[in-house]
Structure formats: structure tokens, C-alpha cells
Design a protein around this motif. Structure first.
Motif, mmCIF file in Angstrom:
data_model
loop_
_atom_site.group_PDB
_atom_site.id
_atom_site.type_symbol
_atom_site.label_atom_id
_atom_site.label_comp_id
_atom_site.label_asym_id
_atom_site.label_seq_id
_atom_site.Cartn_x
_atom_site.Cartn_y
_atom_site.Cartn_z
ATOM 1 N N PHE B 312 12.598 3.147 10.337
ATOM 2 C CA PHE B 312 11.172 3.686 10.480
ATOM 3 C C PHE B 312 10.858 4.877 10.160
ATOM 4 O O PHE B 312 9.873 5.461 9.641
ATOM 5 N N VAL B 313 12.097 5.822 10.164
ATOM 6 C CA VAL B 313 11.924 7.116 9.796
ATOM 7 C C VAL B 313 11.733 7.356 8.228
ATOM 8 O O VAL B 313 11.322 8.116 7.861
ATOM 9 N N VAL B 314 12.373 6.288 7.484
ATOM 10 C CA VAL B 314 12.070 6.447 6.084
ATOM 11 C C VAL B 314 10.616 5.906 5.552
ATOM 12 O O VAL B 314 10.297 5.191 5.753
ATOM 13 N N SER B 315 10.158 6.591 4.721
ATOM 14 C CA SER B 315 8.903 6.680 4.255
ATOM 15 C C SER B 315 8.738 5.295 3.552
ATOM 16 O O SER B 315 9.554 4.844 2.587
ATOM 17 N N ASP B 316 7.904 4.285 3.939
ATOM 18 C CA ASP B 316 7.529 3.021 3.217
ATOM 19 C C ASP B 316 6.592 3.411 2.069
ATOM 20 O O ASP B 316 5.310 3.498 2.301
ATOM 21 N N ILE B 317 7.230 3.663 0.863
ATOM 22 C CA ILE B 317 6.311 3.957 -0.142
ATOM 23 C C ILE B 317 5.253 2.565 -0.716
ATOM 24 O O ILE B 317 4.025 3.159 -0.985
ATOM 25 N N LYS B 318 5.802 1.653 -0.342
ATOM 26 C CA LYS B 318 4.989 0.558 -0.871
ATOM 27 C C LYS B 318 3.691 0.489 -0.267
ATOM 28 O O LYS B 318 2.705 0.124 -1.003
ATOM 29 N N SER B 319 3.449 0.713 0.938
ATOM 30 C CA SER B 319 2.063 0.860 1.486
ATOM 31 C C SER B 319 1.340 1.949 1.145
ATOM 32 O O SER B 319 0.185 2.055 1.593
ATOM 33 N N GLU B 320 1.718 2.880 0.601
ATOM 34 C CA GLU B 320 1.217 4.151 0.232
ATOM 35 C C GLU B 320 0.885 4.438 -1.458
ATOM 36 O O GLU B 320 0.600 5.349 -1.545
ATOM 37 N N LEU B 321 0.307 3.400 -1.905
ATOM 38 C CA LEU B 321 0.291 3.315 -3.331
ATOM 39 C C LEU B 321 -1.203 2.929 -3.515
ATOM 40 O O LEU B 321 -1.856 2.305 -2.615
ATOM 41 N N VAL B 322 -1.588 3.970 -4.412
ATOM 42 C CA VAL B 322 -3.192 3.528 -4.646
ATOM 43 C C VAL B 322 -3.074 2.320 -5.467
ATOM 44 O O VAL B 322 -2.633 2.326 -6.664
ATOM 45 N N SER B 323 -3.957 1.291 -5.286
ATOM 46 C CA SER B 323 -4.026 0.340 -5.957
ATOM 47 C C SER B 323 -4.926 0.345 -7.038
ATOM 48 O O SER B 323 -5.795 1.127 -7.127
#
Lengths: 263, 323
Positions: B312-323
Motif C-alpha cells: 500500500f506504500v507504493v503509489s497506485d498510478i492506475k487510480s490516479e489517471l485523468v480519464s
């Protein structure tokens, strides 16, 4: 058990047992007390298994699309070998995968064959792309500046502080986006592709570019102004001023709408 | 003002706090939930100049923050990492946390990091080594270092000091404080055959700044500290004991795997209020707390579990993308 054993000795031997279980466990095991229910080896085994699985999980988060592309089994195999070859030397887990693309290149299965296969190139490009996204996401920069509008003059336009341009042999951006949309993409055939990743208000935006757009933005990044980028484009490609101006007007409208520029 | 004097000023009970997780950023920003304080993982934010740091600045404006680290490696025989300490101090200066904690452990040697909270052989040599390093760290950060008892899965023939006595000595010599992770006491006690009640009773209670609660997984002959489920009944009983012995201190809940919705997470924390009531009339014994051992040995976990999960410490980029 030696009475001269120091804290330093114990730590070096324990780390050895975690990083190289098959070679180093026999020395360290003598320091471990068995418990009522577990042997010394079973106690050590909990740490050995957790070390491997913990880093596997972190790599799976950083390289989610690559894991899908390789399949779970192959991904785990590569990660196990990677962690062995490049054990983490950073306090930050965000750096864990920094050498992964390089490792995949170093260990590609067709390295010694006269004719190379395509799929390792795809995996290497995808690994590099995913790690770049992580890097861009966390880069130190102020994303709070005013976004440019169509009313602004060309001289006022500046690219966002955080962006990166990519040129790939495969349609990496397309594959990545389709994976993210849960479309379960097939491995693509080679096809030159260009793209840009921007960070807008601390969120990443991914956009395809054609080759001219890629070159123009690359020149804009280098030269710093629209005028200079246009001149450099003319010098490189010998295109007509009017043709370039017409193209720029289209790009300008689209890119301002997408938030590429600040003023 | 001496560091010890600074320590004494920061002992206020802040109430019930939650670990700040990126999955809950949007909920917190939007709803400003009624949480007394948040605990951040220092390493999540030390190197981030992007969204995590940006969100932290906004949340800090509304809530007290406590910083909790996983990579100080206070027990390692490697030199302390100067770059790490510089980044940690920079974050401290910006966030102004109520206190700063890490673990009594080591994470690696030879400049490597296993990203695990590895156990120390609790010997006189180790005690002197850790005392020296705590003194140094406290000078650098100019504030208390609060050390947490880690969950452990092995013990050493070379250990000569029980962990609760080791903590007592550290606190006496350096003026540092303790973060008592009640779940870790339970996990370590089960795995290493000691009595969790003796452990908690043997601590210097006045120096406990904070308590941690978390869930664990029973794997038959051992228990793994997975932080991925609700707090177990046995751990609540230990919390009840610790609450009374300390007179009540700031308490937070850690949930790092299978992270639930914010509401579920918050509700689990609020259960703590039930265990701040009086102790059972017959007191609390080892047998009482560990009475579920028979149950534990019968449980089988279907999928492998990871001690000290940190993905959980690693950034989850997938959820941080502009669609």
C-alpha cells in the motif's frame, strides 16, 4: 554457537539467509531458537517467504500492466530473479523497480540468438513506461499555476512543469490504456508510436501524438518558445511556414483544451 | 530546551486516530470525517512532490498528524542513513507532527533494504548500540523518537533481555518513548512462547505515547501480522489491560491489506471505546488472552499471507489517471 558472535555478524548472516536462502540459511539457522510449535527453520522460513512475497506485491503494483502482459507465473519468475540481481538499496519502495526495464534487457531470452524476437522489446518498453509513470506522479513540482486558455498569446504558453514524451516501437500507450480500462488487450504487433504524459493538478493524463506533434513538442521542450520550436521544425523538415502555422493552430486548440499549457 | 523537556510536552492523549491511506484521500477531503488525528507512513510522503504530498498539506490543515516510519533501521549496524534523516527532518519541519515514531528493528545491512522490520537479538551489545543511535536521531530531529515493538517471527539464542525490559532500558537511558502495538505483542507472544500479559505489565507505562491496533491472520502454528482484517477478541482484551495500565493514551488502527471503505475502517476504530471500560473483575491472565490457541491451531489460511505488508506504500498510478 560462538560466544564472539556480534550484532553485526548476526545481521549479515540473517540478511544473507533472506536474500540467498539456499546458500546462507544453514549458518544463520544456528542462531534461531525453536519454539513450542515451530522449528528454527520454520521460524526463519516465515521471514524468507515474506521477503519474497512482499517485494513481489510491490512490483505487481508498480508494473500492473506488465504483470498482465507476461502472465502471473512469468512475471513472478522475472521479479524473483530481479530482486536477486538488484536487491533494494533505497529506503523508498518507489525506487524498487527502477532497474527492472534494464534487467529485462540484460536477461532477454534471445540475447545470444542471431535473430531477436519481438515480445521482449515490448515488455522492456512497457516496463520502462510504467516506471516512468511512477516517477512523474511523484516529481517535485508545483501544479497549482494558471492553465492557459485560447485567449492567451503564443508567447505566454509554457508546457506544464511535469510532462514526458515517449517514442516506442510498440503501441505502448494504447496497450496501457486498454489494460487500465479492463479491455484485456492482446500482445500488440510492432508499430511505431508517440505519446505524451502530462501531470495536471497532480493527476496524470496520457495522450497519443503523431510523429510531427512529438517532434514539435520535443523541440518546444528544448527551445522553450513556440516561435523557436516552429523555426526549428522548418529547419529540420523544410516545411512551408503557412503549412506549419495551419497545423499549429489545430494543435494549439486541442492541446490548450487538454491542459498541456500554463501561462 | 532539552529534548527530554520537549518530550514531556507532547504526551497529551489525542484520542482515536486512523492510518492515512491513499484509498481514502478523496473521502477525507470531501467529508472531513470526525477523526481525532491521522497517522501517516513517513516514507509515503518524504520523497513525494506529487499528489500524496499535496493531499497531505490539505489534510494537515484540518487534522493533527503523527508520523510513523518503517525505514529508520534504528538497530542496523550500518551507519544511519544521512539522506534518509535529512528527508525525514524536512518532512517533520513541514508537517509539524505531534510526534515521530518508527520501530525497534533493523531493515538491512551493506546498504541494502529488505523492507521488513527485522528482529534484533536483545543483548547488552544491542542495547548500547540502539541507545547510541536513538540519542543521535533525537538530536537530528530535535524531538522525541517514539519506538514501536515490532511483530516478530523468531527469537535468538543470543537474546538475554526480555523485550519489555529492553524497552524500559532504552527509555531510561535516552528519554525516548514507546508506541505499544498491542496486536504485535499478541503476535510475537504466540510465535515466541512468551506471556503477553507479563509483557504489557512489565512496560514503563508512563512512557507509552501511543497504542496501535490491527488485525492478524492465524496460520495454524504461527500468527502473521497482516493488518488486513478486524481486531481479534484476544487483542481487544490486551488493549483493555494496556488502556488501564497507561491511564489511556492516543490509539490508532492500522489497516494495510484488503483496505476497506473509510466508514468500515472508522467503525472498527470506534470499537476501541468499548474496551476503555473497567477491567474484568477477575483481572486478565495469560490463559484468558491466549484461550483461543486451540481455535488458532485449527485455522488454515487458504492463500499465503505476508508479514508487515507494505504494497500500500507504493503509489497506485492506475487510480490516479485523468480519464
Amino acid at each position: 554457537m560462538s560466544e564472539d558472535l556480534t550484532l553485526n555478524d548476526i545481521q549479515h548472516d540473517m540478511q544473507g539467509a533472506l536474500l540467498n536462502p539456499s546458500e546462507c540459511s544453514d549458518v544463520f539457522i544456528h542462531y534461531v531458537k525453536p519454539s513450542a510449535r515451530l522449528s528454527a527453520r520454520a521460524h526463519l522460513g516465515i521471514y524468507q517467504e515474506s521477503y519474497r512475497m512482499r517485494l513481489q506485491q510491490c512490483m505487481a503494483v508498480q508494473f500492473a500492466a506488465l504483470k498482465y502482459a507476461l502472465g502471473d507465473e512469468l512475471f513472478q519468475l522475472f521479479v524473483d530473479q530481479y530482486i536477486q540481481a538488484y536487491p533494494s538499496d533505497s529506503y523508498s519502495l518507489n525506487h524498487l523497480g527502477q532497474h527492472f526495464a534494464c534487467f529485462l534487457e540484460e536477461t532477454r531470452p534471445d540475447a545470444k540468438r542471431p535473430v531477436r524476437e519481438n515480445w521482449p522489446d515490448f515488455m522492456i518498453e512497457l516496463a520502462d513506461f510504467e516506471f516512468s509513470l511512477n516517477r512523474l506522479f511523484d516529481l517535485e513540482a508545483d501544479d497549482e499555476g494558471d492553465v492557459a486558455t485560447e485567449a492567451d498569446f503564443d508567447e505566454q504558453l509554457k508546457l506544464l512543469p511535469v510532462f514526458a514524451l515517449f517514442q516506442h516501437q510498440f503501441p505502448i500507450m494504447d496497450y496501457y490504456q486498454r489494460y487500465n480500462n479492463d479491455e484485456r488487450p492482446e500482445l500488440p504487433f510492432p508499430k511505431q508510436s508517440c505519446s505524451i504524459v502530462i501531470r495536471h493538478r497532480y493527476r496524470l493524463g496520457l495522450f497519443d501524438l503523431n510523429f510531427s506533434q512529438y517532434r514539435f513538442l520535443e523541440l518546444l521542450k528544448k527551445e522553450g518558445s513556440i516561435d523557436q520550436a516552429k523555426q526549428a521544425m522548418q529547419g529540420l523538415f523544410g516545411c512551408e511556414q503557412s503549412e506549419l502555422d495551419a497545423m499549429w493552430l489545430q494543435w494549439r486548440k486541442k492541446w490548450i483544451a487538454l491542459g498541456f499549457f500554463r501561462k | 530546551m532539552s529534548i527530554r523537556a520537549v518530550l514531556d510536552q507532547t504526551q497529551a492523549d489525542m484520542g482515536l486516530g486512523l492510518g492515512l491511506r491513499s484509498q481514502h484521500f478523496n473521502h477525507i477531503m470531501q467529508h472531513k470525517p470526525d477523526v481525532d488525528w491521522f497517522e501517516i507512513i513517513s516514507e509515503n510522503f518524504m520523497d513525494s512532490g506529487g499528489r500524496p504530498r499535496h493531499i497531505l498539506r490539505r489534510i494537515r490543515a484540518d487534522y493533527p498528524i503523527v508520523m510513523h516510519g518503517v525505514s529508520l533501521s534504528i538497530g542496523s549496524t550500518d551507519p544511519l542513513d544521512a539522506e534518509y534523516l535529512t528527508c525525514l527532518k524536512a518532512l517533520i519541519d513541514e508537517v509539524e507532527p505531534t510526534w515521530v515514531s518508527d520501530h525497534l528493528c533493523w531493515t538491512g545491512v551493506l546498504s541494502l533494504n529488505t523492507h521488513d522490520l527485522l528482529p534484533l537479538p536483545l543483548s547488552e551489545e544491542c542495547l548500547l548500540h540502539v541507545i547510541e543511535r536513538i540519542d543521535y536521531v533525537q538530536e537530528v530531529i530535535q524531538r522525541p523518537l517514539v519506538l514501536e515493538n515490532p511483530s516478530t517471527y523468531l527469537s535468538f539464542h543470543q537474546s538475554t533481555i526480555p523485550e519489555w525490559e529492553f524497552f524500559t532500558a532504552l527509555i531510561e537511558k535516552t528519554g525516548c518513548k514507546m508506541l505499544l502495538d498491542v496486536n504485535n505483542v499478541y503476535v510475537s507472544a504466540f510465535n515466541n512462547d512468551f506471556d503477553p500479559v507479563t509483557y504489557i505489565k512489565g512496560l514503563p507505562h508512563a512512557s507509552i505515547m501511543q497504542m496501535h491496533l490491527a488485525g492478524h491472520q492465524c496460520c495454524g502454528d504461527y500468527i502473521i501480522d497482516t493488518h488486513d482484517s478486524q481486531v481479534t477478541e484476544a487483542v481487544w482484551k490486551l488493549f483493555n489491560l494496556a488502556w488501564h495500565l497507561t491511564g489511556g493514551v492516543s490509539t490508532s488502527l492500522e489497516w494495510d491489506g484488503n483496505i476497506p471503505s473509510f466508514q468500515v475502517y472508522h467503525q472498527e476504530l470506534l470499537k476501541a471505546k468499548q474496551f476503555m471500560q473497567a477491567l474484568p473483575k477477575d483481572g486478565l491472565s495469560k490463559d484468558c488472552v491466549l484461550s483461543n490457541r486451540a481455535l488458532v491451531s485449527g485455522v488454515s489460511v487458504e492463500s499465503p499471507v505476508v508479514a508487515n505488508p507494505i504494497d500500500f506504500v507504493v503509489s497506485d498510478i492506475k487510480s490516479e489517471l485523468v480519464s
